[in-house]
Every structure is written in structure tokens, then in C-alpha cells.
Design a protein around this motif. Structure first.
Motif, PDB file in Angstrom:
ATOM      1  N   TYR A  82      30.531  40.577  48.061  1.00  0.00           N
ATOM      2  CA  TYR A  82      31.656  40.395  47.142  1.00  0.00           C
ATOM      3  C   TYR A  82      32.903  39.951  47.906  1.00  0.00           C
ATOM      4  CZ  TYR A  82      28.585  43.044  44.021  1.00  0.00           C
ATOM      5  OH  TYR A  82      27.516  43.473  43.277  1.00  0.00           O
ATOM      6  N   TYR A 129      36.170  31.924  47.090  1.00  0.00           N
ATOM      7  CA  TYR A 129      37.074  31.631  45.966  1.00  0.00           C
ATOM      8  C   TYR A 129      38.431  31.170  46.489  1.00  0.00           C
ATOM      9  CZ  TYR A 129      40.694  32.824  42.540  1.00  0.00           C
ATOM     10  OH  TYR A 129      41.808  32.794  41.735  1.00  0.00           O
ATOM     11  N   ASN A 152      39.991  27.321  46.159  1.00  0.00           N
ATOM     12  CA  ASN A 152      41.231  27.102  45.416  1.00  0.00           C
ATOM     13  C   ASN A 152      42.424  26.788  46.310  1.00  0.00           C
ATOM     14  OD1 ASN A 152      40.730  27.682  42.369  1.00  0.00           O
ATOM     15  ND2 ASN A 152      39.592  29.288  43.431  1.00  0.00           N
ATOM     16  N   THR A 197      46.339  35.032  48.134  1.00  0.00           N
ATOM     17  CA  THR A 197      46.074  34.821  46.702  1.00  0.00           C
ATOM     18  C   THR A 197      46.942  35.687  45.804  1.00  0.00           C
ATOM     19  OG1 THR A 197      44.360  36.532  46.529  1.00  0.00           O
ATOM     20  CG2 THR A 197      43.654  34.328  47.254  1.00  0.00           C
ATOM     21  N   ILE A 237      39.773  39.831  42.201  1.00  0.00           N
ATOM     22  CA  ILE A 237      39.068  38.552  42.094  1.00  0.00           C
ATOM     23  C   ILE A 237      37.671  38.753  41.528  1.00  0.00           C
ATOM     24  CG2 ILE A 237      38.073  36.652  43.448  1.00  0.00           C
ATOM     25  CD1 ILE A 237      40.508  36.989  45.354  1.00  0.00           C
ATOM     26  N   GLU A 256      37.867  39.673  37.777  1.00  0.00           N
ATOM     27  CA  GLU A 256      38.257  38.547  36.919  1.00  0.00           C
ATOM     28  C   GLU A 256      37.163  37.485  36.804  1.00  0.00           C
ATOM     29  OE1 GLU A 256      41.666  34.981  36.840  1.00  0.00           O
ATOM     30  OE2 GLU A 256      41.915  36.716  38.172  1.00  0.00           O
ATOM     31  N   HIS A 257      36.458  37.218  37.884  1.00  0.00           N
ATOM     32  CA  HIS A 257      35.513  36.093  37.907  1.00  0.00           C
ATOM     33  C   HIS A 257      34.044  36.493  37.855  1.00  0.00           C
ATOM     34  CE1 HIS A 257      38.722  33.185  38.632  1.00  0.00           C
ATOM     35  NE2 HIS A 257      39.255  34.097  39.420  1.00  0.00           N
ATOM     36  N   VAL A 258      33.757  37.785  37.980  1.00  0.00           N
ATOM     37  CA  VAL A 258      32.359  38.226  37.960  1.00  0.00           C
ATOM     38  C   VAL A 258      32.132  39.357  36.956  1.00  0.00           C
ATOM     39  CG1 VAL A 258      30.440  39.159  39.313  1.00  0.00           C
ATOM     40  CG2 VAL A 258      32.051  37.563  40.380  1.00  0.00           C
ATOM     41  N   PRO A 284      33.455  38.373  33.141  1.00  0.00           N
ATOM     42  CA  PRO A 284      32.730  37.264  32.500  1.00  0.00           C
ATOM     43  C   PRO A 284      31.257  37.542  32.258  1.00  0.00           C
ATOM     44  CG  PRO A 284      34.113  36.444  34.279  1.00  0.00           C
ATOM     45  CD  PRO A 284      34.114  37.936  34.382  1.00  0.00           C
ATOM     46  N   GLY A 334      25.757  29.863  40.589  1.00  0.00           N
ATOM     47  CA  GLY A 334      26.846  30.077  39.649  1.00  0.00           C
ATOM     48  C   GLY A 334      26.547  29.752  38.205  1.00  0.00           C
ATOM     49  N   ILE A 372      29.226  28.715  35.344  1.00  0.00           N
ATOM     50  CA  ILE A 372      30.299  29.684  35.135  1.00  0.00           C
ATOM     51  C   ILE A 372      31.154  29.841  36.386  1.00  0.00           C
ATOM     52  CG2 ILE A 372      30.838  32.014  34.363  1.00  0.00           C
ATOM     53  CD1 ILE A 372      29.319  30.319  32.302  1.00  0.00           C
ATOM     54  N   ILE A 373      30.505  29.932  37.526  1.00  0.00           N
ATOM     55  CA  ILE A 373      31.198  29.992  38.816  1.00  0.00           C
ATOM     56  C   ILE A 373      31.011  28.633  39.492  1.00  0.00           C
ATOM     57  CG2 ILE A 373      31.210  31.069  41.101  1.00  0.00           C
ATOM     58  CD1 ILE A 373      30.100  33.602  39.747  1.00  0.00           C
TER      59      ILE A 373
END
Length: 347
Positions: free
Chosen positions: A76, A83, A87, A158, A165, A168-170, A173, A234, A241-242
């Protein structure tokens, strides 16, 4: 989320893996264990056995039981780093001096983000001081300072913690219900008690839930689905999604000099290249497979060539006398790999 993976009730293909995990649990003195395998986009094995602790009237290990995953949590952290790079918050070869307040330390000389992510940084704590054990990139050692530095750098650049993170993203969703950094002073009923020797110096307890600590608890199902998201780069249900680049970054070899006879890593993942006696991934497991193993003997293995994700969970921190963890984890991977190609039908 489960509806996207159809359980194949007729498959007995991985029964040898079940036997392997059960025998390992007994050798370790674990009170309970779990095994979860996906193959060709189906859940083919989901097994829970034993109790969440050795106490009287202990709860049975169930689908929602959460195990301490120790170093498997680094998958993770690797995701959060990918991530951030994807970005534009930093680059993989940026020197870490630019991100830490104590950058005057000579030990940081030439150390980059890549070195932290691949255990090639050379940083070690000695007599309470951070020093350089070897020149960055020239060797490999599994040391703790890299995780502390990575989580700090991710938060500073970030504005979000690793836990933020991932949530929010794993977690949100994909509807993960049994993935969390736990305040260890406040365990709940679904947490498997971690059996350990009282004098084990590696055991730590924390209530810090920002993703920097060794206090992540996950169910076998959630961990397998996390692995499945890596296997599909992803995608879920045919939808990206990712971003694919994030997963590819994290799971491909990122070691500065892959020609060196050392462990090869993606973003903290161990990635199979060639066979070495020190590998944690078995000899017959194909190149390109990747895995993480925790000190609780929890393992997450992905074999893209066979479209397999395998998770084993135990609640034993460390091991019993005479237990050969390296032999055990290598044979676990080899057994997982052999089953789909040899059709191990033993039940």
C-alpha cells in the motif's frame, strides 16, 4: 464487488495449497489461518479454519476476520508512492535531500526515492544515529528507515498520508470493508489476536493510523482483491479504475542495477527475475511474478502468467524453533504455481 468474481464451486485444483497452509499453521503454532485464491477471474479457494486466538470461547476465523499483515502493508505504501509519482509530486530518481528537514545528514548523500523503494538505500540506524551501510544502489538490505522516510515524503509532497491516499483511491472505490490501520489499543471483535513471544524485539504497537506504522489489519478476501487489482493492472469489471501506469510502476523491477545478484524489487514488492537461493519466491514460479511476505507469515503472491492471486493468513508473529520460513514460503509459491498447470485434483 464480489459479483465481479464468480466462485467456481467445482474447482478442487488448489487443494494442495490448502494442505500446505494447514500444515504451516500447525508448524507455526497459529491458532487460526485463512487461504484465498483467485484464478482466471474466479474465486477458486476460500478457506477459514481455527480460532482468532487461543483464549477460551475465541471467535472462529471467518471471512471478515482481519489479520495483522506486517510487511505486506508495504504494498500500500508502494501504491501511494506510485500515485505520487504518477501525479507529478516527485520523480522516482529525485534525491531525498530535497524532501527532508534533516537533509544535512551525510547518510543521505546520493540516496534517491528509487533507493528507498527497492531496499538499496544503504541507510541503517546504529547507536541511535542514521548512517550509511553501503553506497546507495550497490547492495541490498531490508532496513526500516526507508519506510519512515517514504511515508514522510509522500505526506509532505501530496499533503495526504499513505492511509488517506489508499482510502480515497482503493478502500472507498472498491468497497473494502475489512482493510484498516488499527488503533492497537482499541481492537474490535474481528481482529485476530497476534500470537508472539513476549520478548520479540520486532513487535511494536501504535495508535497512529496514517499508514506509517506496522498496524495494518486486513481480511484474506480484501487482501486477495487488492492483489487482483494489481493482476488486472487497475481494472475492475472491464473498467480502468486505477491508472495502469501506477500498477505497472509498482510491480515491475525498479532496482537501480538489475544485474547485481541481489533481491529485485518493484515499489517494495519482491519481483521474480532469476533464481537465487535467497529468493522468497520459489524456483519454479515464473519470471515476472511478485510477492510480499510479512513477519506474521502472511503472504500475497501474484502470478500473472497463470492469472493467479494467492493469499495466506496466519496470526503468528515470528516463528517457532526449527521452522524454516524461507523454505516454507518458497514451497508455498511453488505449490500455488504447480496446481493450475498440473491440475492438482486431490479432493
Amino acid at each position: 464487488m464480489n459479483k465481479l468474481l464468480l466462485k467456481d464451486e467445482d474447482s478442487k485444483m488448489f487443494e494442495d495449497v490448502y494442505t500446505h497452509v494447514k500444515e504451516s499453521a500447525e508448524k507455526l503454532g497459529s491458532s487460526g489461518a485463512a487461504l484465498f485464491i483467485t484464478h482466471n477471474d474466479k474465486i477458486v479457494t476460500e478457506s477459514y479454519f481455527g480460532k482468532q486466538s487461543n483464549t477460551k470461547h475465541a471467535r472462529d476465523v471467518k471471512a471478515d476476520t482481519q489479520f495483522h499483515i506486517a510487511s505486506v502493508r508495504k504494498s500500500y505504501i508502494g501504491f501511494a508512492a506510485a500515485y505520487a509519482i504518477h501525479n507529478g509530486y516527485f520523480s522516482v530518481d529525485d534525491p531525498i535531500r530535497g524532501f527532508v528537514e534533516d537533509s544535512y545528514l551525510s547518510a543521505y548523500e546520493e540516496v534517491t526515492i528509487r533507493h528507498l523503494l527497492t531496499h538499496t538505500h544503504g541507510l541503517i540506524k546504529a547507536d541511535g544515529k542514521l548512517v550509511s551501510e553501503y553506497k546507495p544502489g550497490e547492495s541490498w538490505a531490508y532496513r526500516g528507515p526507508s519506510i519512515e522516510l517514504l511515508t514522510r515524503i509522500i505526506k509532505k509532497t501530496t499533503g495526504k498520508s499513505v492511509a488517506d491516499i489508499v482510502k480515497e483511491h482503493v478502500i472507498e472505490p472498491f468497497g473494502f470493508k475489512s482493510t484498516e490501520w488499527l488503533k492497537m489499543s482499541q481492537p474490535h471483535s474481528k481482529i485476530a489476536n497476534t500470537i508472539r513471544d513476549k520478548d520479540n524485539i520486532f513487535w511494536t504497537e501504535t495508535d497512529v493510523v496514517d499508514g506509517s506504522g506496522m498496524n495494518m489489519y486486513v481480511s484474506a478476501k480484501d487482501l486477495a482483491f487488492w492483489g487482483y487489482l494489481h493482476l488486472t493492472e487497475g481494472k475492475w469489471g472491464g473498467k480502468q479504475i486505477i491508472p495502469r501506469e501506477i500498477i505497472q510502476m509498482a510491480t515491475s523491477i525498479q532496482t537501480p542495477d538489475p544485474s547485481l545478484p541481489i533481491h529485485k524489487n518493484g515499489f517494495l514488492w519482491f519481483v521474480k527475475d532469476t533464481n537465487h537461493t535467497f529468493n522468497q519466491i520459489g524456483d519454479i514460479v515464473p519470471k515476472g511474478s511478485y510477492q510480499l511476505l510479512g513477519y506474521t507469515n502472511v503472504a500475497l503472491l501474484i502470478i500473472p502468467e497463470e492469472n493467479v492471486v494467492a493469499v495466506r493468513m496466519f496470526n503468528r508473529f515470528g516463528s517457532t524453533e526449527g521452522y524454516d520460513y524461507l523454505q516454507d514460503i518458497r514451497s508455498f509459491g511453488d505449490t500455488v504455481y504447480k496446481c493450475p498447470i498440473k491440475d492438482c485434483r486431490t479432493q
